[in-house]
Write an enzyme that holds these catalytic residues in place. Structure first.
Site, PDB file in Angstrom:
ATOM      1  N   LEU A  84       0.684  -1.144  -0.144  1.00 51.17           N
ATOM      2  CA  LEU A  84       0.228   0.035  -0.042  1.00 51.17           C
ATOM      3  C   LEU A  84       0.639   1.334  -0.130  1.00 51.17           C
ATOM      4  CD1 LEU A  84      -2.695  -0.948   2.406  1.00 51.17           C
ATOM      5  CD2 LEU A  84      -3.073  -1.285   0.003  1.00 51.17           C
ATOM      6  N   GLU A 140       0.111   6.016  -0.668  1.00 51.48           N
ATOM      7  CA  GLU A 140      -0.647   6.950  -0.542  1.00 51.48           C
ATOM      8  C   GLU A 140      -1.699   7.081  -1.452  1.00 51.48           C
ATOM      9  OE1 GLU A 140      -1.318   9.656   1.720  1.00 51.48           O
ATOM     10  OE2 GLU A 140       0.030   8.438   3.167  1.00 51.48           O
ATOM     11  N   HIS A 177      -3.371   4.058  -2.643  1.00 51.38           N
ATOM     12  CA  HIS A 177      -4.478   3.343  -1.779  1.00 51.38           C
ATOM     13  C   HIS A 177      -4.941   3.947  -0.748  1.00 51.38           C
ATOM     14  CE1 HIS A 177      -1.260   0.226  -3.603  1.00 51.38           C
ATOM     15  NE2 HIS A 177      -2.183  -0.077  -4.360  1.00 51.38           N
ATOM     16  N   GLN A 233      -8.326   6.402 -10.506  1.00 54.56           N
ATOM     17  CA  GLN A 233      -8.095   6.715 -12.095  1.00 54.56           C
ATOM     18  C   GLN A 233      -6.775   6.221 -12.451  1.00 54.56           C
ATOM     19  OE1 GLN A 233      -8.826  11.069 -13.272  1.00 54.56           O
ATOM     20  NE2 GLN A 233      -7.196  10.684 -14.717  1.00 54.56           N
ATOM     21  N   LYS A 234      -5.705   6.158 -11.720  1.00 49.50           N
ATOM     22  CA  LYS A 234      -4.448   5.733 -12.167  1.00 49.50           C
ATOM     23  C   LYS A 234      -4.844   4.497 -13.338  1.00 49.50           C
ATOM     24  CE  LYS A 234       0.058   4.515 -12.170  1.00 49.50           C
ATOM     25  NZ  LYS A 234       0.014   3.128 -12.150  1.00 49.50           N
ATOM     26  N   ASP A 235      -5.669   3.469 -13.069  1.00 50.27           N
ATOM     27  CA  ASP A 235      -5.985   2.429 -13.946  1.00 50.27           C
ATOM     28  C   ASP A 235      -7.314   2.821 -14.426  1.00 50.27           C
ATOM     29  OD1 ASP A 235      -3.864   0.201 -12.967  1.00 50.27           O
ATOM     30  OD2 ASP A 235      -4.681   0.964 -11.169  1.00 50.27           O
ATOM     31  N   VAL A 280      -2.888   9.851  -7.349  1.00 53.58           N
ATOM     32  CA  VAL A 280      -2.080  10.775  -6.309  1.00 53.58           C
ATOM     33  C   VAL A 280      -0.568  10.473  -6.923  1.00 53.58           C
ATOM     34  CG1 VAL A 280      -1.323  10.498  -3.982  1.00 53.58           C
ATOM     35  CG2 VAL A 280      -3.653  10.026  -4.409  1.00 53.58           C
TER      36      VAL A 280
END
Ligand code: AMP
Length: 282
Positions: free
Chosen positions: A30, A32, A34, A145-147, A173
């Protein structure tokens, strides 16, 4: 905080949670990024569940399943300090027991971008996420949104299969230098780590072109590609400018675009994206 490894026990603990439940699915290690999902879930629900499961079904035979970073003790400390109520961290054999043979297969949204490069990846993701939804029965589930393609596919699946929950997609992030947080950043050599912020600067170049009125997808990608080209360690896999809902190419009247990139640094493959205009959300 209850930490459970078995499906039946997770169901029992879930039944004792009162009010709305937010679920944050993760593969652990994990960071920041997550934790931003956990905090959002904490703010929006009466109870929070998180899962930690490195899902073998979403890794290809040549991928990094065996070396994927794992640190359960640290992860649990972090989740406890964020006020998580339930952590479900199953063994592979309890989610995929002998005889398992039923899968959720994505439609055309799963055939482009990551789906085209990683055959079977999204089948594995959608199957495990639907199992987690069935075990935890959350009111809301939180994704990054990263993925972005994953989030779009999960939202589609939840609607198509009547899961009756809300999919919340949270912003990316980043480190101070712009690199999106990712468990896979740990694979980078110090030299590659120094070069990696070029992903974000290339997306900023696409944003600048969009801001100047550019609406041709290939030109937005070119703006990003020219910045990537300035970094010899960055080997682009794909650049895409697509409609954030359909993932199809954009037309001249587009009012939003998702610019996504996948770039290799040595053996490490990193993803990043930006949703334009700045400040829009998936
Ligand atoms: P993973 O453990 O990589 O499967 O990620 C679990 C969830 O965290 C996914 O929904 C990811 O999109 C999300 N996530 C990963 N990195 C970030 C980040 N830098 N910012 C926001 N969310 C993230």
């Amino acid at each position: 905080m209850r930490v459970v490894r078995e499906v039946a026990e997770a169901r029992r603990v879930r039944r004792d949670l009162r009010g709305s439940v937010g679920l944050v699915p993760t593969m652990g290690a994990l960071h920041e990024g997550h934790l931003s999902l956990v905090r959002r879930a904490r703010a929006e629900n009466d109870a929070v569940a998180a899962s930690i499961f490195v899902n073998p079904a979403q890794f290809g035979p040549e991928e990094d399943l065996a070396k994927y970073p794992r640190n359960l003790a640290r992860d649990l400390t972090l989740l406890e300090s964020e006020g998580v109520d339930l952590v479900f961290t199953p063994e592979a054999a309890s989610l995929y027991p002998l005889g398992f043979q039923t899968w959720i297969v994505p439609g055309p949204l799963g055939e482009v971008l990551e789906g085209a490069r990683r055959p079977g990846h999204f089948r594995g993701v959608l199957t495990v996420v639907s199992k987690l939804f069935n075990v935890v029965e959350p009111d809301r589930a939180y994704f990054g949104q990263k993925d972005a393609q994953q989030a779009v596919l999960i939202r589609r699946m939840a609607a198509d299969l009547d899961f009756g929950l809300t999919i919340v997609v949270c912003p990316i992030v980043r480190e101070a230098d712009g690199l999106a947080l990712s468990s896979r950043n740990a694979y980078l050599t110090p030299e590659e780590r120094r070069a990696a912020p070029v992903l974000h600067s290339s997306l900023r170049a696409a944003a600048a072109a969009w801001g100047a009125g550019e609406r041709r997808g290939h030109a937005l990608c070119e703006a990003a590609r020219s910045v990537l080209g300035s970094e010899p360690l960055a080997v682009p896999d794909y650049l895409s400018a697509a409609d954030p809902e359909t993932l199809a190419g954009i037309g001249p009247a587009a009012d939003r675009v998702l610019v996504s990139i996948a770039v290799r640094f040595g053996t490490t493959r990193l993803l990043d994206n930006i949703l334009l205009p700045d400040g829009s959300e998936l």
